[in-house]
Write a protein that holds these residues in place. Structure first.
Motif, PDB file in Angstrom:
ATOM      1  N   ALA A  25       0.814  -1.225   0.000  1.00 23.40           N
ATOM      2  CA  ALA A  25       0.000   0.000   0.000  1.00 23.40           C
ATOM      3  C   ALA A  25       0.840   1.264   0.000  1.00 23.40           C
ATOM      4  N   ASP A  26       2.101   1.155   0.431  1.00 21.47           N
ATOM      5  CA  ASP A  26       2.980   2.324   0.441  1.00 21.47           C
ATOM      6  C   ASP A  26       3.919   2.354  -0.766  1.00 21.47           C
ATOM      7  N   GLY A  27       3.802   1.365  -1.643  1.00 25.70           N
ATOM      8  CA  GLY A  27       4.563   1.374  -2.884  1.00 25.70           C
ATOM      9  C   GLY A  27       5.925   0.720  -2.821  1.00 25.70           C
ATOM     10  N   TYR A  28       6.264   0.057  -1.723  1.00 18.42           N
ATOM     11  CA  TYR A  28       7.561  -0.607  -1.628  1.00 18.42           C
ATOM     12  C   TYR A  28       7.620  -1.882  -2.461  1.00 18.42           C
ATOM     13  N   VAL A  29       6.474  -2.500  -2.640  1.00 18.33           N
ATOM     14  CA  VAL A  29       6.374  -3.691  -3.476  1.00 18.33           C
ATOM     15  C   VAL A  29       5.577  -3.293  -4.716  1.00 18.33           C
ATOM     16  N   PRO A  30       6.163  -3.474  -5.892  1.00 19.67           N
ATOM     17  CA  PRO A  30       5.467  -3.026  -7.107  1.00 19.67           C
ATOM     18  C   PRO A  30       4.223  -3.855  -7.410  1.00 19.67           C
ATOM     19  N   VAL A  31       3.245  -3.179  -7.980  1.00 20.95           N
ATOM     20  CA  VAL A  31       1.999  -3.805  -8.414  1.00 20.95           C
ATOM     21  C   VAL A  31       1.915  -3.610  -9.919  1.00 20.95           C
ATOM     22  N   SER A  32       1.402  -4.581 -10.609  1.00 20.29           N
ATOM     23  CA  SER A  32       1.257  -4.501 -12.063  1.00 20.29           C
ATOM     24  C   SER A  32       0.582  -3.194 -12.457  1.00 20.29           C
ATOM     25  N   VAL A  33       1.089  -2.559 -13.472  1.00 18.00           N
ATOM     26  CA  VAL A  33       0.618  -1.243 -13.893  1.00 18.00           C
ATOM     27  C   VAL A  33      -0.850  -1.263 -14.333  1.00 18.00           C
ATOM     28  N   ASP A  34      -1.277  -2.350 -14.936  1.00 19.28           N
ATOM     29  CA  ASP A  34      -2.642  -2.390 -15.452  1.00 19.28           C
ATOM     30  C   ASP A  34      -3.597  -3.241 -14.595  1.00 19.28           C
ATOM     31  N   LEU A  35      -3.201  -3.567 -13.384  1.00 17.07           N
ATOM     32  CA  LEU A  35      -4.048  -4.387 -12.503  1.00 17.07           C
ATOM     33  C   LEU A  35      -5.195  -3.553 -11.949  1.00 17.07           C
ATOM     34  N   LYS A  36      -6.420  -3.970 -12.276  1.00 22.20           N
ATOM     35  CA  LYS A  36      -7.609  -3.262 -11.813  1.00 22.20           C
ATOM     36  C   LYS A  36      -8.277  -4.050 -10.691  1.00 22.20           C
ATOM     37  N   TYR A  37      -9.052  -3.337  -9.924  1.00 23.38           N
ATOM     38  CA  TYR A  37      -9.705  -3.945  -8.770  1.00 23.38           C
ATOM     39  C   TYR A  37     -10.599  -5.115  -9.160  1.00 23.38           C
ATOM     40  N   PHE A  38     -11.354  -4.973 -10.227  1.00 22.32           N
ATOM     41  CA  PHE A  38     -12.260  -6.044 -10.633  1.00 22.32           C
ATOM     42  C   PHE A  38     -11.492  -7.302 -11.039  1.00 22.32           C
ATOM     43  N   ASP A  39     -10.224  -7.142 -11.458  1.00 24.93           N
ATOM     44  CA  ASP A  39      -9.406  -8.298 -11.824  1.00 24.93           C
ATOM     45  C   ASP A  39      -9.111  -9.184 -10.612  1.00 24.93           C
ATOM     46  N   ILE A  40      -8.939  -8.575  -9.467  1.00 24.57           N
ATOM     47  CA  ILE A  40      -8.656  -9.361  -8.261  1.00 24.57           C
ATOM     48  C   ILE A  40      -9.888  -9.511  -7.367  1.00 24.57           C
ATOM     49  N   GLY A  41     -10.825  -8.592  -7.485  1.00 22.90           N
ATOM     50  CA  GLY A  41     -12.001  -8.595  -6.617  1.00 22.90           C
ATOM     51  C   GLY A  41     -12.852  -9.840  -6.759  1.00 22.90           C
ATOM     52  N   GLY A  42     -13.137 -10.230  -7.992  1.00 20.87           N
ATOM     53  CA  GLY A  42     -13.974 -11.410  -8.234  1.00 20.87           C
ATOM     54  C   GLY A  42     -13.365 -12.690  -7.688  1.00 20.87           C
ATOM     55  N   PRO A  43     -12.126 -12.988  -8.051  1.00 20.94           N
ATOM     56  CA  PRO A  43     -11.512 -14.208  -7.520  1.00 20.94           C
ATOM     57  C   PRO A  43     -11.382 -14.205  -5.986  1.00 20.94           C
ATOM     58  N   LEU A  44     -11.045 -13.054  -5.400  1.00 20.11           N
ATOM     59  CA  LEU A  44     -10.918 -13.007  -3.937  1.00 20.11           C
ATOM     60  C   LEU A  44     -12.269 -13.169  -3.249  1.00 20.11           C
ATOM     61  N   LEU A  45     -13.296 -12.576  -3.804  1.00 17.88           N
ATOM     62  CA  LEU A  45     -14.633 -12.741  -3.243  1.00 17.88           C
ATOM     63  C   LEU A  45     -15.090 -14.197  -3.362  1.00 17.88           C
ATOM     64  N   THR A  46     -14.785 -14.814  -4.482  1.00 15.08           N
ATOM     65  CA  THR A  46     -15.102 -16.236  -4.656  1.00 15.08           C
ATOM     66  C   THR A  46     -14.374 -17.074  -3.622  1.00 15.08           C
ATOM     67  N   TYR A  47     -13.075 -16.813  -3.440  1.00 16.18           N
ATOM     68  CA  TYR A  47     -12.288 -17.528  -2.431  1.00 16.18           C
ATOM     69  C   TYR A  47     -12.921 -17.356  -1.048  1.00 16.18           C
ATOM     70  N   ASP A  48     -13.265 -16.120  -0.689  1.00 17.55           N
ATOM     71  CA  ASP A  48     -13.848 -15.858   0.631  1.00 17.55           C
ATOM     72  C   ASP A  48     -15.124 -16.659   0.850  1.00 17.55           C
ATOM     73  N   THR A  49     -15.992 -16.655  -0.138  1.00 15.91           N
ATOM     74  CA  THR A  49     -17.270 -17.346   0.038  1.00 15.91           C
ATOM     75  C   THR A  49     -17.103 -18.862   0.075  1.00 15.91           C
ATOM     76  N   VAL A  50     -16.157 -19.396  -0.682  1.00 13.60           N
ATOM     77  CA  VAL A  50     -15.894 -20.835  -0.635  1.00 13.60           C
ATOM     78  C   VAL A  50     -15.381 -21.231   0.751  1.00 13.60           C
ATOM     79  N   VAL A  51     -14.479 -20.441   1.315  1.00 13.03           N
ATOM     80  CA  VAL A  51     -13.943 -20.754   2.646  1.00 13.03           C
ATOM     81  C   VAL A  51     -15.034 -20.649   3.707  1.00 13.03           C
ATOM     82  N   ILE A  52     -15.895 -19.650   3.592  1.00 10.79           N
ATOM     83  CA  ILE A  52     -17.005 -19.541   4.544  1.00 10.79           C
ATOM     84  C   ILE A  52     -17.853 -20.810   4.480  1.00 10.79           C
ATOM     85  N   GLY A  53     -18.195 -21.248   3.283  1.00 17.29           N
ATOM     86  CA  GLY A  53     -18.976 -22.471   3.121  1.00 17.29           C
ATOM     87  C   GLY A  53     -18.269 -23.682   3.692  1.00 17.29           C
ATOM     88  N   PHE A  54     -16.965 -23.770   3.449  1.00 15.73           N
ATOM     89  CA  PHE A  54     -16.181 -24.879   3.987  1.00 15.73           C
ATOM     90  C   PHE A  54     -16.231 -24.890   5.510  1.00 15.73           C
TER      91      PHE A  54
END
Length: 166
Positions: A25-54
């Motif tokens: 969050a402070d920029g010490y570790v680089p993040v892909s220049v074209d990485l958008k929130y929706f690119d990671i949001g969907g998979p992370l939300l899916t992961y969260d809901t699967v773990v809750i179900g588990f």
């Protein structure tokens, strides 16, 4: 949660999640220049809901243990905390599902609050609390799920020991 706060706060998991999230969050570790929130949001939300179900399913299975095995788990006590292995197992599933629910809520909130933002642009503007919060909870959730896996393994070893004695 209150009686077990030391097991939540004074383990390495929240601190690792905090340091890594802070570095990104402070920029010490680089993040892909074209990485958008929706690119990671969907998979992370899916992961969260699967773990809750588990975790919820696993808690239900715990209640269906044979009375004999449940009583054995209740007799095995942690010397430091005094909790039984059965109480620890239920707590781990409960806490893991709760923290993933919090992460899911944050993910959905960001969808509505911020839209499809580019992560690197937000970070380039300086420390981003929004990026820190989402990364912290997602990383901590993943580390907590690892603890859940280890706990299930420990209970499986107890069960194997119990079953081999019969």
């Amino acid at each position: 949660m209150a009686p077990r706060y030391h097991r939540i706060l004074f383990t390495s998991h929240p601190w690792i999640a905090g340091v890594v999230s802070l570095a990104i969050a402070d920029g010490y570790v680089p993040v892909s220049v074209d990485l958008k929130y929706f690119d990671i949001g969907g998979p992370l939300l899916t992961y969260d809901t699967v773990v809750i179900g588990f975790c919820v399913t696993a808690m239900a299975i715990c209640f269906s243990f044979s009375k004999r095995f449940s009583s054995i788990l209740c007799k095995v006590r942690d010397g430091d905390s005094g909790y039984s292995a059965y109480e620890d197992l239920i707590f781990v599933f409960s806490w893991t599902s709760f923290i993933h629910m919090v992460s899911s809520f944050i993910m959905v909130s960001y969808y509505f609050l911020y839209g499809n933002f580019v992560l690197s642009q937000v970070i380039a503007a300086g420390f981003s609390l929004a990026i820190f919060v989402i990364l912290f909870f997602q990383l901590y959730s993943a580390l907590q799920f690892f603890v859940t896996i280890v706990t299930v393994h420990q209970v499986a070893r107890l069960y194997a020991k119990f079953a081999s004695q019969e």
